[in-house]
Design a protein around this motif. Structure first.
Motif, PDB file in Angstrom:
ATOM      1  N   TYR A   1     -62.756 -18.791  23.524  1.00  0.00           N
ATOM      2  CA  TYR A   1     -63.979 -18.060  23.883  1.00  0.00           C
ATOM      3  C   TYR A   1     -64.786 -17.756  22.632  1.00  0.00           C
ATOM      4  CZ  TYR A   1     -66.891 -14.865  26.578  1.00  0.00           C
ATOM      5  OH  TYR A   1     -67.954 -14.257  27.209  1.00  0.00           O
ATOM      6  N   SER A   2     -66.089 -18.049  22.682  1.00  0.00           N
ATOM      7  CA  SER A   2     -66.920 -17.934  21.481  1.00  0.00           C
ATOM      8  C   SER A   2     -68.374 -17.661  21.848  1.00  0.00           C
ATOM      9  CB  SER A   2     -66.837 -19.232  20.664  1.00  0.00           C
ATOM     10  OG  SER A   2     -67.798 -19.253  19.639  1.00  0.00           O
ATOM     11  N   ASP A   3     -68.885 -16.526  21.409  1.00  0.00           N
ATOM     12  CA  ASP A   3     -70.301 -16.226  21.605  1.00  0.00           C
ATOM     13  C   ASP A   3     -71.183 -17.225  20.859  1.00  0.00           C
ATOM     14  OD1 ASP A   3     -69.703 -14.051  23.175  1.00  0.00           O
ATOM     15  OD2 ASP A   3     -70.157 -12.553  21.650  1.00  0.00           O
ATOM     16  N   SER A   4     -70.738 -17.626  19.681  1.00  0.00           N
ATOM     17  CA  SER A   4     -71.579 -18.498  18.853  1.00  0.00           C
ATOM     18  C   SER A   4     -71.841 -19.840  19.525  1.00  0.00           C
ATOM     19  CB  SER A   4     -70.930 -18.708  17.481  1.00  0.00           C
ATOM     20  OG  SER A   4     -69.691 -19.371  17.607  1.00  0.00           O
ATOM     21  N   GLU A   5     -70.898 -20.317  20.324  1.00  0.00           N
ATOM     22  CA  GLU A   5     -71.113 -21.599  20.999  1.00  0.00           C
ATOM     23  C   GLU A   5     -72.204 -21.487  22.055  1.00  0.00           C
ATOM     24  OE1 GLU A   5     -67.546 -23.665  22.115  1.00  0.00           O
ATOM     25  OE2 GLU A   5     -66.533 -23.147  20.241  1.00  0.00           O
ATOM     26  N   THR A   6     -72.255 -20.353  22.760  1.00  0.00           N
ATOM     27  CA  THR A   6     -73.341 -20.173  23.730  1.00  0.00           C
ATOM     28  C   THR A   6     -74.678 -19.971  23.024  1.00  0.00           C
ATOM     29  OG1 THR A   6     -71.724 -19.105  25.167  1.00  0.00           O
ATOM     30  CG2 THR A   6     -74.030 -18.950  25.822  1.00  0.00           C
ATOM     31  N   GLU A   7     -74.663 -19.334  21.860  1.00  0.00           N
ATOM     32  CA  GLU A   7     -75.904 -19.193  21.099  1.00  0.00           C
ATOM     33  C   GLU A   7     -76.446 -20.569  20.713  1.00  0.00           C
ATOM     34  OE1 GLU A   7     -77.731 -16.605  20.659  1.00  0.00           O
ATOM     35  OE2 GLU A   7     -76.315 -15.208  21.574  1.00  0.00           O
ATOM     36  N   LEU A   8     -75.559 -21.506  20.417  1.00  0.00           N
ATOM     37  CA  LEU A   8     -76.009 -22.866  20.109  1.00  0.00           C
ATOM     38  C   LEU A   8     -76.580 -23.547  21.349  1.00  0.00           C
ATOM     39  CD1 LEU A   8     -73.096 -24.010  17.766  1.00  0.00           C
ATOM     40  CD2 LEU A   8     -75.485 -23.650  17.114  1.00  0.00           C
ATOM     41  N   VAL A   9     -76.011 -23.263  22.515  1.00  0.00           N
ATOM     42  CA  VAL A   9     -76.590 -23.806  23.761  1.00  0.00           C
ATOM     43  C   VAL A   9     -78.021 -23.288  23.928  1.00  0.00           C
ATOM     44  CG1 VAL A   9     -76.421 -23.848  26.273  1.00  0.00           C
ATOM     45  CG2 VAL A   9     -74.342 -24.037  24.888  1.00  0.00           C
ATOM     46  N   GLY A  10     -78.216 -21.979  23.682  1.00  0.00           N
ATOM     47  CA  GLY A  10     -79.562 -21.407  23.768  1.00  0.00           C
ATOM     48  C   GLY A  10     -80.518 -22.025  22.765  1.00  0.00           C
ATOM     49  N   ALA A  11     -80.005 -22.318  21.559  1.00  0.00           N
ATOM     50  CA  ALA A  11     -80.848 -22.943  20.532  1.00  0.00           C
ATOM     51  C   ALA A  11     -81.261 -24.357  20.961  1.00  0.00           C
ATOM     52  CB  ALA A  11     -80.100 -22.982  19.201  1.00  0.00           C
ATOM     53  N   ILE A  12     -80.345 -25.072  21.611  1.00  0.00           N
ATOM     54  CA  ILE A  12     -80.688 -26.405  22.105  1.00  0.00           C
ATOM     55  C   ILE A  12     -81.743 -26.310  23.201  1.00  0.00           C
ATOM     56  CG2 ILE A  12     -79.777 -28.378  23.413  1.00  0.00           C
ATOM     57  CD1 ILE A  12     -77.151 -28.022  21.811  1.00  0.00           C
ATOM     58  N   LEU A  13     -81.598 -25.339  24.104  1.00  0.00           N
ATOM     59  CA  LEU A  13     -82.615 -25.156  25.146  1.00  0.00           C
ATOM     60  C   LEU A  13     -83.975 -24.862  24.530  1.00  0.00           C
ATOM     61  CD1 LEU A  13     -80.670 -23.066  27.816  1.00  0.00           C
ATOM     62  CD2 LEU A  13     -81.732 -25.299  28.186  1.00  0.00           C
ATOM     63  N   LYS A  14     -84.001 -24.045  23.498  1.00  0.00           N
ATOM     64  CA  LYS A  14     -85.278 -23.728  22.840  1.00  0.00           C
ATOM     65  C   LYS A  14     -85.879 -24.970  22.184  1.00  0.00           C
ATOM     66  CE  LYS A  14     -87.417 -20.439  19.630  1.00  0.00           C
ATOM     67  NZ  LYS A  14     -88.067 -21.397  18.734  1.00  0.00           N
ATOM     68  N   LYS A  15     -85.010 -25.807  21.622  1.00  0.00           N
ATOM     69  CA  LYS A  15     -85.497 -27.012  20.964  1.00  0.00           C
ATOM     70  C   LYS A  15     -86.117 -27.991  21.987  1.00  0.00           C
ATOM     71  CE  LYS A  15     -85.147 -27.772  17.209  1.00  0.00           C
ATOM     72  NZ  LYS A  15     -84.284 -28.542  16.287  1.00  0.00           N
ATOM     73  N   VAL A  16     -85.479 -28.147  23.146  1.00  0.00           N
ATOM     74  CA  VAL A  16     -85.965 -29.160  24.098  1.00  0.00           C
ATOM     75  C   VAL A  16     -87.071 -28.646  25.010  1.00  0.00           C
ATOM     76  CG1 VAL A  16     -83.748 -30.348  24.066  1.00  0.00           C
ATOM     77  CG2 VAL A  16     -84.210 -28.664  25.853  1.00  0.00           C
ATOM     78  N   THR A  17     -87.146 -27.319  25.202  1.00  0.00           N
ATOM     79  CA  THR A  17     -88.179 -26.771  26.100  1.00  0.00           C
ATOM     80  C   THR A  17     -89.312 -26.090  25.351  1.00  0.00           C
ATOM     81  OG1 THR A  17     -87.137 -24.583  26.327  1.00  0.00           O
ATOM     82  CG2 THR A  17     -86.405 -26.327  27.848  1.00  0.00           C
ATOM     83  N   GLY A  18     -89.056 -25.699  24.110  1.00  0.00           N
ATOM     84  CA  GLY A  18     -90.051 -24.944  23.360  1.00  0.00           C
ATOM     85  C   GLY A  18     -90.100 -23.475  23.748  1.00  0.00           C
TER      86      GLY A  18
END
Length: 347
Positions: free
Chosen positions: A177-194
């Protein structure tokens, strides 16, 4: 005299009616302990009995919580067959905040499951084409994702908490379990959606679901809404998220999240260290009631936040609390196993 006789007849008619009799002789209707209040948020409401639930068992649970004999929770919301049938809010002397149907509650890591729904929406729009593309393809500036000594970390690994970042574990093998991994998912969403996850969720989820009272904590370092936690909603709005998943991504005839993504993300993807397994940011577990095994899907967060989806019973249950529970599991699932699920039994 005739008027008096009419009055007596009316009184007896009232008393002989099931609800009237309970009120006339000072007893509450069986479901009176958890009657929902109408706050005009789109939920249809009925008594538990009308949706095939034993209201007296729910009231027994309520009595146990009030008496301090059962789990200490802030609220419980139960949806059956798409209808709000039970809600209860509790107050404790040490808490300054009194919860009710209009009070937002911290969701903590239940936020992660909402982010998973956003990934499904991005995939359907072609903004994310493959879960197995290395994550550094989206985030080349993140040096931690360039692990030359082992297989690349993918978005799939991040979603199933198996990236192994900062360890010697190979990606995709072990759940951690890792908060940082979900933060990276959010960063990817921001990159692809703006768009940051809070803006994306408002447009793609909350607006269609009629959720308007939203608070989303932002990182003090970046000023960006967090993906691993920070979303605060009213309990009945958490229940809308659960009902959306129960409906396989559909809400009032509109497909908001692809059904295929709901199926995939809520299926077992990896075993965990505990009794549950994990999908893509969703927990999977089971409850036992006698010989009956009931499978469920859940968004879960610190301090006992839970949105539990039970497809076999066509039911959603929300628990919120302000005290820590063991491994985000006990003791609230005891309420589910001993009272709420048995309340659906016809035996």
């Amino acid at each position: 005299m005739r008027a008096w006789i009419g009055f007596i007849a009316a009184l007896w008619a009232f008393a002989l009616h099931p609800t009237g009799a309970q009120t006339a002789f000072g007893a509450e209707p069986a479901s009176a302990c958890g009657i929902p209040s109408d706050i005009h948020d789109g939920w249809a409401m009925t008594s538990p009995e009308k949706q095939g639930m034993n209201a007296r068992l729910l009231c027994t649970m309520d009595d146990g919580i009030n008496d301090g004999k059962l789990a200490n929770v802030d609220d419980i919301v139960v949806i059956r067959h798409g209808v709000l049938v039970y809600e209860r809010y509790y107050a404790y002397p040490e808490q300054q905040l009194r919860f009710d149907a209009t009070t937002r509650h911290r969701g903590n890591s239940m936020t992660k499951s909402v982010v998973s729904l956003l990934v499904g929406i991005a995939m359907e729009r072609g903004l994310i084409k493959d879960l197995d593309v290395p994550a550094f393809f989206y985030l080349p500036e993140n040096a931690d994702l360039r692990m030359l000594d082992k297989d690349p970390v993918t978005l799939r690994h991040l979603l199933m908490m198996s990236a192994g970042l900062g360890s010697d574990r190979a990606p995709g093998v072990t759940f951690r379990y890792s908060d940082s991994e979900t933060e990276l998912v959010g960063a990817i969403l921001k990159k692809v959606t703006g768009k940051t996850v809070d803006v994306l969720a408002q447009e793609e989820l909350f607006a269609p679901l009629g959720i308007s009272d939203v608070e989303w904590y932002k990182s003090p370092f970046s000023g960006v809404a967090m993906s691993s936690g920070g979303l605060n909603l009213r309990p009945r709005d958490w229940a809308k998220i659960g009902q959306l998943v129960l409906n396989r991504g559909s809400w009032e005839g509109r497909q908001i999240v692809p059904a295929s993504w709901v199926d995939q993300s809520t299926a077992e993807q990896i075993k965990t260290e505990g009794p549950q397994s994990y999908g893509y940011q969703w927990w999977l577990g089971r409850s036992l009631e006698g010989k009956r095994e009931v499978q469920w899907i859940a968004a879960m967060g610190f301090n006992s936040q839970k949105t539990i989806i039970i497809p076999a019973l066509d039911m959603v249950v929300v628990f919120n609390a302000s005290r820590q529970s063991k491994n985000m599991v006990a003791p609230e699932l005891d309420l589910l196993d001993r009272y709420i699920i048995p309340a659906t039994s016809k035996e």
